[in-house]
Enzyme design. Structure first.
Site, short mmCIF file in Angstrom:
data_model
loop_
_atom_site.label_atom_id
_atom_site.label_comp_id
_atom_site.label_asym_id
_atom_site.label_seq_id
_atom_site.Cartn_x
_atom_site.Cartn_y
_atom_site.Cartn_z
N ASP A 114 -38.97 -51.91 24.10
CA ASP A 114 -38.52 -52.14 22.80
C ASP A 114 -37.75 -53.23 22.37
O ASP A 114 -37.40 -53.47 21.15
CB ASP A 114 -37.84 -50.90 22.12
CG ASP A 114 -38.98 -49.68 22.09
OD1 ASP A 114 -40.24 -50.17 21.47
OD2 ASP A 114 -38.80 -48.69 22.41
N ASP A 179 -47.88 -49.55 20.53
CA ASP A 179 -46.72 -50.26 19.89
C ASP A 179 -46.33 -51.53 20.50
O ASP A 179 -45.61 -52.29 19.82
CB ASP A 179 -45.61 -49.15 19.80
CG ASP A 179 -46.06 -47.70 19.82
OD1 ASP A 179 -47.24 -47.31 20.16
OD2 ASP A 179 -45.16 -46.95 19.28
N1 GLY Z 1 -42.59 -47.09 18.81
C1 GLY Z 1 -42.46 -45.89 18.47
C2 GLY Z 1 -43.02 -45.45 17.09
O1 GLY Z 1 -43.83 -46.00 16.32
O2 GLY Z 1 -42.69 -44.36 16.68
#
Ligand code: GLY
Length: 412
Positions: A114, A179
């Site tokens: 992330d 994601d």
């Molecule tokens: N990347 C985590 C979400 O979109 O909740």
């Protein structure tokens, strides 16, 4: 003569209509940024420690903040940068700089993917807007940290470390979530800044592997794909935050759309443009898409053919929940995609306008001083985890402001 007079009258009426529409649109953007300034001014009075980042509303109704190492830590600083971009008021720059600086330790985080979200939304926007040279090595170090998660046999960076699926039995050794497409923008930046192509080569490999393994024939995406890190083979295709393994979790569809649109911007490779357009068409034509264009939290949540492996706690929520965060991301992505598509781009821009109008209405937008001073209400973090359901989320605000800025650019 009579015909000429009528023709002139029609022309005047048309021009008045266009001008009226332009001023209505301008006031929609202005109105949202005015409210955003009120909300975030109040937020900054309550949240004063930049290592505790405003994220959402807690179950007790109070503001919930997170640690700088949470995946959402960069969005608040990013929203402050967008406020500065719109207003050019130094007070927002000062705030953005303060909340960005607190994130510096994230540059060494290597235990998840992330860091792209955390650092490119904060430092990345800062660098774009104020060209602070000190931000460059911080972003490059962050890209290095992300690169440690790349496996060349698989062709992806690993999203999460080892964990189990919802059935409690299936093990995920090298889980990659859709994601992760959002973390690739940082890698393109690092190649431009250093002149070393290794970062963008990883971004392209990751996107190509995702095209091959995450997407179904209809251009909907799985949330999680797990790989064997020795052979590179796919071991599992599943969900973590969606309704079922085979369903289309709304935010996952949004991340993919945004990610592949960005891939085309950065590479100009037409395969990424047609892929992004196919994802966009899947989203905008989906039969479950409500008339106000704010998607259900999962496109298949109300479809009886889909049955989840996790327990549905109907005392806490209904499956009809909408997700304003997915809507904001889709709007921001569609505005960009519309600029690459010529005449075809109009349908994407119109859809994005419809989302923005809905999000600007009382159905999704907070009144000044309410909603713990976030802008949007009614987002969904994760229904299967039973948390953050129909609440504000800092990333919904961030992509909403980004969508408004992109809309403004298109209306110039
Ligand atoms: N990347 C985590 C979400 O979109 O909740």
């Amino acid at each position: 003569m009579k015909y000429i007079q009528s023709f002139i009258v029609v022309l005047i009426l048309m021009s008045c209509h266009i001008n009226k529409k332009e001023s209505e649109n301008k006031s929609l953007i202005e109105d949202n940024f005015q409210l955003a300034q009120v909300q975030y001014t109040n937020m900054l009075k309550e949240a004063t420690d930049p290592t505790r980042v405003p994220r959402t509303t807690a179950e007790d109704g109070k503001l919930l903040t997170t640690d700088i190492k949470s995946w959402t830590s960069g969005f608040f600083a990013g929203s402050l940068w967008y406020l500065y971009e719109y207003t050019k008021d130094e007070k927002w720059r000062d705030a953005a700089e303060k909340w960005t600086a607190a994130l510096e330790p994230v540059k060494f985080v290597t235990n998840n993917h992330d860091v792209g979200f955390m650092m490119y939304c904060s430092y990345g926007n800062g660098l774009r807007l104020v060209e602070n040279e000190a931000y460059e090595p911080i972003l490059i170090q962050t890209a290095e940290s992300l690169m440690t998660r790349f496996n060349p046999t698989i062709g992806c960076t690993k999203s999460w470390d080892y964990r189990k699926a919802w059935d409690g039995k299936t093990e995920w050794f090298f889980p990659v979530i859709v994601d992760n497409m959002m973390n690739l923008e940082l890698l393109f930046y690092a190649s431009k800044a250093t002149g070393d192509p290794k970062y963008k080569e990883v971004a392209v490999r990751h996107a190509e592997t995702t095209m091959k393994n995450h997407y179904r024939k209809d251009f909907s995406s799985y949330h999680v794909v797990d790989y064997d890190s020795i052979s590179g083979h796919v071991l599992d295709k599943a969900t973590c935050q969606g309704y079922t393994d085979e369903s289309a979790w709304a935010r996952g569809q949004a991340w993919g759309l945004y990610g592949f649109t960005m891939m085309y911007r950065e590479t100009k490779n037409p395969k990424f443009l047609s892929f992004a357009s196919n994802i966009a068409d899947y989203i905008i034509e989906h039969p479950s898409m409500p008339v106000d264009r704010i998607p259900l939290w999962d496109f298949n949540a109300l479809d009886p053919d889909f049955q989840p492996e996790w327990t549905v706690d109907k005392s806490k929520y209904t499956l009809k929940e909408r997700d304003a965060s997915a809507a904001s991301i889709i709007a921001a992505a569609l505005y960009e995609l519309s600029t690459f598509k010529g005449e075809d781009g109009k349908k994407y821009r119109t859809f994005a306008d419809q989302i923005v109008e809905s999000l600007s209405s009382p159905a999704y937008r907070a009144k000044a001083g309410e909603n713990n001073n976030f802008i949007l209400t009614r987002s969904v973090g994760s229904i299967p985890h039973g948390g953050e359901i129909s609440v504000p989320l800092n990333y919904a605000d961030y992509y909403f402001l980004e969508a408004l800025l992109r809309k403004k650019e298109l209306e110039k």
